[in-house]
Enzyme design. Structure first.
Site, mmCIF file in Angstrom:
data_model
loop_
_atom_site.group_PDB
_atom_site.id
_atom_site.type_symbol
_atom_site.label_atom_id
_atom_site.label_comp_id
_atom_site.label_asym_id
_atom_site.label_seq_id
_atom_site.Cartn_x
_atom_site.Cartn_y
_atom_site.Cartn_z
ATOM 1 N N CYS A 42 61.809 49.089 4.151
ATOM 2 C CA CYS A 42 59.814 48.934 3.914
ATOM 3 C C CYS A 42 59.920 47.726 4.028
ATOM 4 O O CYS A 42 60.746 46.526 3.897
ATOM 5 C CB CYS A 42 59.006 48.818 2.853
ATOM 6 S SG CYS A 42 57.388 48.958 2.630
ATOM 7 N N ASP A 44 57.200 46.104 3.244
ATOM 8 C CA ASP A 44 57.209 44.837 2.205
ATOM 9 C C ASP A 44 57.693 43.763 1.948
ATOM 10 O O ASP A 44 59.134 44.133 1.508
ATOM 11 C CB ASP A 44 56.962 45.855 0.904
ATOM 12 C CG ASP A 44 56.075 45.440 -0.182
ATOM 13 O OD1 ASP A 44 56.287 44.214 -0.308
ATOM 14 O OD2 ASP A 44 55.245 46.332 -0.403
ATOM 15 N N ARG A 46 58.005 42.178 -0.199
ATOM 16 C CA ARG A 46 58.419 41.699 -1.640
ATOM 17 C C ARG A 46 59.923 42.301 -1.823
ATOM 18 O O ARG A 46 60.090 42.713 -2.781
ATOM 19 C CB ARG A 46 57.933 43.069 -3.055
ATOM 20 C CG ARG A 46 56.174 41.161 -2.913
ATOM 21 C CD ARG A 46 55.403 42.064 -3.512
ATOM 22 N NE ARG A 46 55.262 43.526 -3.255
ATOM 23 C CZ ARG A 46 54.170 44.791 -3.331
ATOM 24 N NH1 ARG A 46 53.137 44.333 -4.234
ATOM 25 N NH2 ARG A 46 54.215 45.827 -2.668
ATOM 26 N N HIS A 98 60.275 51.849 -2.306
ATOM 27 C CA HIS A 98 59.907 50.847 -3.515
ATOM 28 C C HIS A 98 59.316 51.350 -4.137
ATOM 29 O O HIS A 98 57.577 52.151 -3.616
ATOM 30 C CB HIS A 98 59.976 49.610 -2.973
ATOM 31 C CG HIS A 98 58.601 49.307 -2.177
ATOM 32 N ND1 HIS A 98 57.562 49.357 -3.114
ATOM 33 C CD2 HIS A 98 58.429 49.458 -0.359
ATOM 34 C CE1 HIS A 98 56.499 48.260 -1.816
ATOM 35 N NE2 HIS A 98 57.455 48.941 -0.658
ATOM 36 N N CYS A 101 54.712 51.809 -3.078
ATOM 37 C CA CYS A 101 54.793 51.371 -1.702
ATOM 38 C C CYS A 101 53.146 51.596 -1.252
ATOM 39 O O CYS A 101 52.629 52.517 -1.563
ATOM 40 C CB CYS A 101 55.399 52.275 -0.928
ATOM 41 S SG CYS A 101 55.416 51.262 0.918
HETATM 42 CO CO CO Z 1 56.274 49.777 1.469
#
Ligand code: CO
Length: 216
Positions: A42, A44, A46, A98, A101
């Site tokens: 992803c 993302d 993080r 994750h 998400c």
């Molecule tokens: Co995500």
């Protein structure tokens, strides 16, 4: 110092540190990249691929998009997979979702975010396919997490069904597709146990994994 200057500063420090630790590091990478892994994760912020699994530059080929999807007509993802498998000859493809998400959550809950709704529609297709399994989960956060796992499993199947993987397996190439889910809460990866080395296996492990989810 501006935010951007800070980045250049940090970059210079990093370069100096790496060079100090290993003077050959950059010249070695300049001449070739031979990663054994393709990470599909992803976007993302993080979930940084290299850091989470402790891999250095040169060790993992990375593709990231919102909700770590492999859509059959996505030329970007397909090109990455093709290059990784046919040219770099990676041994493992890691599909890494994750928990929590945001993309998956938005898809699950029909949140309207704009253009991205169309991209997340693919996740909603997965949601609709597993409506029954998701309905068993009362806690809304846990439902998102289950959806994250289901989405990863679906993407493992999607990768396995690409012409790239089918042809690679047909000619006997050793490449395994894995499905993982990363927990932001403790920084640990959970193996969803859907690893597959051929198209048939992909279908099989997928069915088993979905059954296991139902029984959980
Ligand atoms: Co995500």
């Amino acid at each position: 110092m501006s935010d951007i200057e800070q980045l250049f500063n940090a970059n210079r420090n990093w370069s100096e540190r790496i060079h100090g630790e290993d003077p050959e590091f950059f010249s070695r990478l300049l001449n070739q990249q031979t990663p054994e892994y393709l990470w599909i994760g992803c976007s993302d912020s993080r979930v940084p691929a290299n850091q989470i699994v402790g891999l250095a530059p040169g060790e993992v080929f990375v593709h990231r998009n919102i909700a770590n999807q492999v859509v059959h007509t996505d030329l970007n993802a397909l090109s990455v997979i093709q290059y990784a498998v046919d040219v770099l000859r990676v041994k493992h493809i890691l599909v890494v979702g994750h928990y929590g998400c945001g993309g998956v959550k938005a898809a699950l809950n029909n949140n309207r975010l704009g253009l991205i709704d169309n991209w997340l529609r693919h996740v909603q297709d997965v949601r609709d396919r597993f409506q029954a399994s998701l309905a068993e989960v009362d806690d809304p956060n846990e439902r998102v997490d289950r959806m994250c796992e289901l989405n990863v499993m679906q993407q493992v199947v999607n990768v396995s069904q690409t012409s790239v993987l089918r042809e690679a397996w047909q000619r006997g190439q050793n490449v395994t597709v894995h499905g993982w889910c990363y927990a932001l809460s403790d920084g640990l990866i959970r193996d969803l146990k859907v690893s597959t080395r051929c198209v048939e296996e992909a279908q099989e492990v997928y069915r088993d994994a979905v059954d296991n989810l139902r029984r959980r």
